[in-house]
Every structure is written in C-alpha cells, then in structure tokens.
Scaffold this motif. Structure first.
Motif, PDB file in Angstrom:
ATOM      1  N   ILE A 161       0.857  -1.181   0.000  1.00  0.00           N
ATOM      2  CA  ILE A 161       0.000   0.000   0.000  1.00  0.00           C
ATOM      3  C   ILE A 161       0.893   1.230   0.000  1.00  0.00           C
ATOM      4  N   GLY A 162       0.944   1.901  -1.136  1.00  0.00           N
ATOM      5  CA  GLY A 162       1.819   3.055  -1.328  1.00  0.00           C
ATOM      6  C   GLY A 162       2.576   2.918  -2.629  1.00  0.00           C
ATOM      7  N   GLY A 163       2.529   3.951  -3.458  1.00  0.00           N
ATOM      8  CA  GLY A 163       3.103   3.834  -4.792  1.00  0.00           C
ATOM      9  C   GLY A 163       4.434   4.514  -4.990  1.00  0.00           C
ATOM     10  N   GLY A 164       5.083   4.941  -3.907  1.00  0.00           N
ATOM     11  CA  GLY A 164       6.347   5.664  -4.038  1.00  0.00           C
ATOM     12  C   GLY A 164       7.571   4.772  -4.055  1.00  0.00           C
ATOM     13  N   ASP A 165       8.734   5.386  -3.772  1.00  0.00           N
ATOM     14  CA  ASP A 165      10.007   4.668  -3.819  1.00  0.00           C
ATOM     15  C   ASP A 165      10.073   3.556  -2.791  1.00  0.00           C
ATOM     16  N   THR A 166       9.555   3.799  -1.588  1.00  0.00           N
ATOM     17  CA  THR A 166       9.588   2.751  -0.570  1.00  0.00           C
ATOM     18  C   THR A 166       8.755   1.558  -1.007  1.00  0.00           C
ATOM     19  N   GLY A 167       7.617   1.826  -1.634  1.00  0.00           N
ATOM     20  CA  GLY A 167       6.803   0.752  -2.169  1.00  0.00           C
ATOM     21  C   GLY A 167       7.541  -0.038  -3.231  1.00  0.00           C
ATOM     22  N   ALA A 168       8.283   0.657  -4.100  1.00  0.00           N
ATOM     23  CA  ALA A 168       9.074  -0.020  -5.124  1.00  0.00           C
ATOM     24  C   ALA A 168      10.171  -0.868  -4.496  1.00  0.00           C
ATOM     25  N   ASP A 169      10.754  -0.387  -3.388  1.00  0.00           N
ATOM     26  CA  ASP A 169      11.774  -1.173  -2.684  1.00  0.00           C
ATOM     27  C   ASP A 169      11.165  -2.462  -2.135  1.00  0.00           C
ATOM     28  N   CYS A 170       9.945  -2.359  -1.599  1.00  0.00           N
ATOM     29  CA  CYS A 170       9.245  -3.559  -1.120  1.00  0.00           C
ATOM     30  C   CYS A 170       8.945  -4.500  -2.281  1.00  0.00           C
ATOM     31  N   LEU A 171       8.612  -3.942  -3.427  1.00  0.00           N
ATOM     32  CA  LEU A 171       8.320  -4.742  -4.611  1.00  0.00           C
ATOM     33  C   LEU A 171       9.543  -5.534  -5.055  1.00  0.00           C
ATOM     34  N   GLY A 172      10.679  -4.849  -5.220  1.00  0.00           N
ATOM     35  CA  GLY A 172      11.889  -5.535  -5.649  1.00  0.00           C
ATOM     36  C   GLY A 172      12.351  -6.581  -4.647  1.00  0.00           C
ATOM     37  N   THR A 173      12.189  -6.281  -3.367  1.00  0.00           N
ATOM     38  CA  THR A 173      12.577  -7.234  -2.329  1.00  0.00           C
ATOM     39  C   THR A 173      11.668  -8.458  -2.356  1.00  0.00           C
ATOM     40  N   SER A 174      10.349  -8.245  -2.487  1.00  0.00           N
ATOM     41  CA  SER A 174       9.405  -9.363  -2.538  1.00  0.00           C
ATOM     42  C   SER A 174       9.641 -10.237  -3.765  1.00  0.00           C
ATOM     43  N   THR A 175      10.002  -9.620  -4.869  1.00  0.00           N
ATOM     44  CA  THR A 175      10.324 -10.380  -6.079  1.00  0.00           C
ATOM     45  C   THR A 175      11.493 -11.314  -5.823  1.00  0.00           C
ATOM     46  N   ARG A 176      12.521 -10.808  -5.141  1.00  0.00           N
ATOM     47  CA  ARG A 176      13.697 -11.627  -4.868  1.00  0.00           C
ATOM     48  C   ARG A 176      13.407 -12.704  -3.816  1.00  0.00           C
ATOM     49  N   HIS A 177      12.428 -12.486  -2.982  1.00  0.00           N
ATOM     50  CA  HIS A 177      12.010 -13.527  -2.042  1.00  0.00           C
ATOM     51  C   HIS A 177      11.266 -14.659  -2.740  1.00  0.00           C
ATOM     52  N   GLY A 178      10.706 -14.377  -3.923  1.00  0.00           N
ATOM     53  CA  GLY A 178       9.921 -15.379  -4.620  1.00  0.00           C
ATOM     54  C   GLY A 178       8.457 -15.346  -4.254  1.00  0.00           C
ATOM     55  N   ALA A 179       7.860 -14.150  -4.231  1.00  0.00           N
ATOM     56  CA  ALA A 179       6.446 -14.010  -3.910  1.00  0.00           C
ATOM     57  C   ALA A 179       5.580 -14.662  -4.983  1.00  0.00           C
ATOM     58  N   ALA A 180       4.415 -15.151  -4.574  1.00  0.00           N
ATOM     59  CA  ALA A 180       3.476 -15.745  -5.528  1.00  0.00           C
ATOM     60  C   ALA A 180       2.868 -14.676  -6.422  1.00  0.00           C
ATOM     61  N   SER A 181       2.558 -13.531  -5.864  1.00  0.00           N
ATOM     62  CA  SER A 181       2.060 -12.386  -6.633  1.00  0.00           C
ATOM     63  C   SER A 181       2.351 -11.130  -5.829  1.00  0.00           C
ATOM     64  N   ILE A 182       2.448 -10.004  -6.526  1.00  0.00           N
ATOM     65  CA  ILE A 182       2.709  -8.728  -5.865  1.00  0.00           C
ATOM     66  C   ILE A 182       1.813  -7.673  -6.492  1.00  0.00           C
TER      67      ILE A 182
END
Length: 488
Positions: free
Chosen positions: A291-312
């Motif tokens: 929840i949040g579309g800024g840089d911190t949200g993008a950091d969470c996105l890239g981190t979750s991708t590297r964790h292997g999330a099912a969907s983001i």
C-alpha cells in the motif's frame, strides 16, 4: 562548455541494466559491474550534451547547488580528477545521490524544454565511481582542532553530511546511531540492489580517517539521556529523520501479516548481507500487497520479487500519473509523471485510484485478503465509487505510505524542543531549535523529503553550528531551512 553541438548530435542514452531473469536471483546492483562501470562507454558523449546554459536551471532543481555544467565539461574533456573536485565542492556523497536521488536537476535541465534532458544523475555517479577506482577520494582531516565537541544524532545522509563538514572544520564530532551499524536508512532502508553497502562503508572509512567518531548501538534518550548529552557536548545536531510511519487504522488492522515497510526492508537487508534474522518477514510464496506507490513501495516490490512471492500488487490511492509533463506542472518544476523503477521492470501489478476499506482474515487471525474500492479525486477530496468494491488475496501486507515526522518519545521529549504544526522539530533561520545549542537538520525538521535535501540541510546546519561554536565560518550553507522544492 562541453561539445558545442553535443545536444544536437546525440540523444539521451542510459546504461543497460542486467537481464531481469538474472538479477532477481541475487541482491547485487541491477547494473553489470555497478552503474559507474556500466556507464563508462557512453558517459562522455552524454556529458557532452550539456549546453552550459547562460542560466543553468539545473542549479535551481538541486538544493545542493551542484555546479553541473562544469563537471559535465570536465568529464567530456576526460578530466576525471577535476570533475570529482567540482562535484565534491557541493556534495559530500555523490555515490548516494547518484544512485538514490530522483534527479530534480534533470527535470529542470534547459535542454528538457523540448528534448530529453541531460543524464545528470548518471554523469554524477560515473564521476564518483571513477574517482574511487582511481584513488581520487582521500581523507581530508583538519589541520588543527578547535577544542569544541559536537554530537550528531542519527547517521543518515543529513547526519553524515553535518558530521563530515564539522569534522573538517576542526571540531570533535561523535555520530550516534541506535541501530547496530552506522548508516541509518542508507544501510537498512535501501535495498542492496539499489545501492550496495560497500559504497556506504567506503565513505564511512574515509570519515573515520578524518576523525569522525561513530557510536552505533546507542539510543540517545534511553542509553544516554538528553541531560548527559548536553553536559558532554558543546553543540548537538538532531538528524534522526522522520521515522514515525503513517498507519492505516481500518477494520482488520490487528490481523497477523500486516507490517510497516520499515519492519520488512531492514530485515531483508540484513539477510541479504548474510546476517541471521530470527523471525524474518518473508514474501516467499505469498500474495503480497504493498500500500503506497512511491520509492519505498518499489523497494518492497523488488525485495518481494527476490524472495519469490506468488504475486505482488502495489496500490496507490491517487490516479495513474501521465506519461509526460502535465500542463499544470511546467518546466522547470518537478512533474508528477509515470515512472518505472528497476523493481517495476521485474514484475508485479500497479493499481491506481483505489482505497483499502478492510483487511479480511482467516480463522487463525492471519490476513487473507483486502477489500478495495475505486476512488475518484473531485472537488479536492477522494470519493468512493459505488459498486466497485472487490477483494484481492493478501498473505502479506506492507505499508509504504510515508512518514509523519520524528519520533517524539525519548530524546525529543527530554530535550523539550518545540515542534511545528506538522510535528517536526521547529528551528529558526540558522537551524537552531528552541533549545540553545541544539540544531536540527534533515527530515527531523523538514519532514519526509529527498536525499539531496537531507545532505543540503546537513551541510547548511554544519555551517550554523560552526558559527555558533567559533563566531564565524567558512563552511558553505547551500539552503536555509525554509527553502522548498521548485513547484508549479
């Protein structure tokens, strides 16, 4: 100037990033061998696009006052030592800003009126990376000591900038950080794929060699009281940032699996650097909602991708911004346009103009879904659109909605400093708080802002502290505390 016809002959070009399928399996920076090296084959030509304008508005775009046309010209002439000298004249940490700043200087570039602007940020990071490799970055210890002592509270960009300037002015400076390592959000808030921590560690080593003292793992206000701090030091600089995260108190907030971004990201950073993290929050195989579309949200996105999330899914309450500069945000202001970070290239869905109504849980008290509704911004307020309610799956929810100001429990309360109407520490035109000898720099006084503003405030506050301690100063003061970004 650089190449007089450079902007006519050459278009804007940026360094290629590593393939997505490669980089999402590691925590290294997204550029091959680091962005500085990735830029070298193209950076001279890109620096040559600078027009050396009669009035370089890039200076107004950047609060540091970077002398951008000069170091563009020096890079074009292959004078890298001269370039880093001009860059360091206004910016203590170009390796940080060159990687992390959204580059308001580029949106103020005169070439950007009718063409793509100069890649100022890329030239900047190429200069500093080349300087480190070439041995041009050396410690600058003071020639004599003043006998005055300064405590800097917080080791983010504002605190580090103030500390380095004051150390070089001859004062004995100690930087206090409550985390176990120095760096603040630079260390534990910024993912490794955006800035590898070796860049931070090299700069901290330079500062130690200059004489700055670092005291990590000390929470001032708890481990060291404000009274003892004031007895020990001649001046104090509050640079602890705006770390009070914005929350979302709606039904279901108590469910397990809902976290602030700054709970999630520091743990991921520690694990990426090989540390054991007990009870780490992981996105692996989970449906992640940010929840949040800024840089911190993008950091969470890239981190979750590297964790292997099912969907983001990344949610933003405001409508999707336009692809190009809107008419009501003319040059040279910093426009709100659609931007794609390296994390967005790697996957995930971005959903705009939605509001979260409720968190839904399972029988064990864990979050399982979010109930959303579309919203429209009309008449200065957001209105829900009837009939658009829906649910999306969520096993892990991350809040990346920004920060409301500095934490007030502990040091701020003990010092008794006055706060402004937004909850930040109030300061006068010389960065001085309501308590004599206590100065405020960065987000603690300004509120949540950009890294360039933090460094600029750290430098300016250092000049004010030097004047307070000695009666005069030769340190630069790039901005007053009342300065604000150039807006329409």
């Amino acid at each position: 100037m650089a190449d007089p016809k450079g902007f006519l002959k050459n278009g804007r070009e940026v360094a290629p990033r590593r393939p997505v399928e490669e980089r999402i399996h590691d925590w290294n920076e997204v550029y091959p061998d680091g962005i500085g090296r990735a830029l070298l084959p193209i950076i001279t030509t890109q620096a040559g696009r600078c027009m050396d304008c009669g009035i370089p508005f890039c200076h107004q775009g950047c609060p540091l006052g970077n002398i951008i046309p000069e170091w563009n010209d020096l890079v074009w002439r292959d004078d890298w030592e001269g370039a880093i000298e001009r860059l360091h004249a206004t910016n203590n940490f170009p390796e940080f800003t060159g990687r992390l700043c959204p580059a308001p200087c580029e949106t103020a570039c005169v070439l950007g009126i009718n063409q793509d602007p100069v890649t100022i940020k890329n030239v900047e990071v190429a200069i500093i990376d080349k300087a480190w490799e070439s041995g041009f970055v050396r410690p600058q210890p003071p020639e004599w000591l003043s006998g005055k002592t300064v405590a800097v509270i917080g080791s983010g960009p504002a605190g580090l900038a103030a500390a380095q300037q004051l150390t070089r002015a001859g004062h004995t400076v100690a930087v206090y950080e409550r985390a176990d390592k120095i760096g603040g959000l630079l260390r534990y808030g910024i993912p490794e794929f955006k800035m590898e921590k070796k860049h931070l560690d090299k700069r901290l080593d330079q500062m130690r060699r200059e004489g700055t003292i670092f005291r990590a793992g000390v929470e001032v206000g708890a481990d060291l009281t404000a009274d003892k701090l004031r007895d020990r030091y001649d001046a104090i600089v509050l640079a602890m940032g705006a770390t009070q995260a914005r929350d979302l108190p709606i039904p279901g907030r108590e469910l397990s699996g809902i976290h602030q971004a700054m709970e999630f990201l520091p743990q991921a950073n520690r694990a990426a650097l090989g540390e054991e993290v007990e009870g780490q929050i992981l996105a692996t195989d989970k449906h992640v909602v940010i929840i949040g579309g800024g840089d911190t949200g993008a950091d969470c996105l890239g981190t979750s991708t590297r964790h292997g999330a099912a969907s983001i899914t990344q949610l933003e309450i405001m409508p999707e911004p336009p692809q190009s500069r809107p008419a009501n945000q003319p040059w040279p202001t910093y426009p709100m346009t659609f931007r794609v970070s390296s994390a967005h290239e790697e996957g995930g869905d971005r959903v705009y103009a939605v509001s979260t109504q409720e968190f839904l849980g399972d029988e064990d008290g864990n979050v399982r879904a979010l109930r959303l509704v579309d919203v429209v911004f009309e008449g200065g307020k957001l209105t829900e659109i009837e009939g658009t309610e829906r649910e999306i799956p969520a096993d892990l929810v991350l809040f990346a909605m920004g920060f409301t100001g500095p934490e007030q429990d502990g040091l701020v309360d003990q010092l008794g400093v006055e706060l402004d109407e937004r909850g930040n520490v109030a300061r006068d035109s010389s960065y001085l708080s309501s308590v004599p000898g206590v100065f405020v720099a960065g987000d603690a006084g300004r509120g949540q802002s950009l890294i360039v503003w933090a460094i600029a405030e750290g430098r300016a506050a250092a000049a004010a502290v030097d004047t307070f301690l000695t009666g005069s100063t030769t340190l630069p003061a790039p901005i007053p505390p009342t300065e604000r970004p150039l807006l329409a």
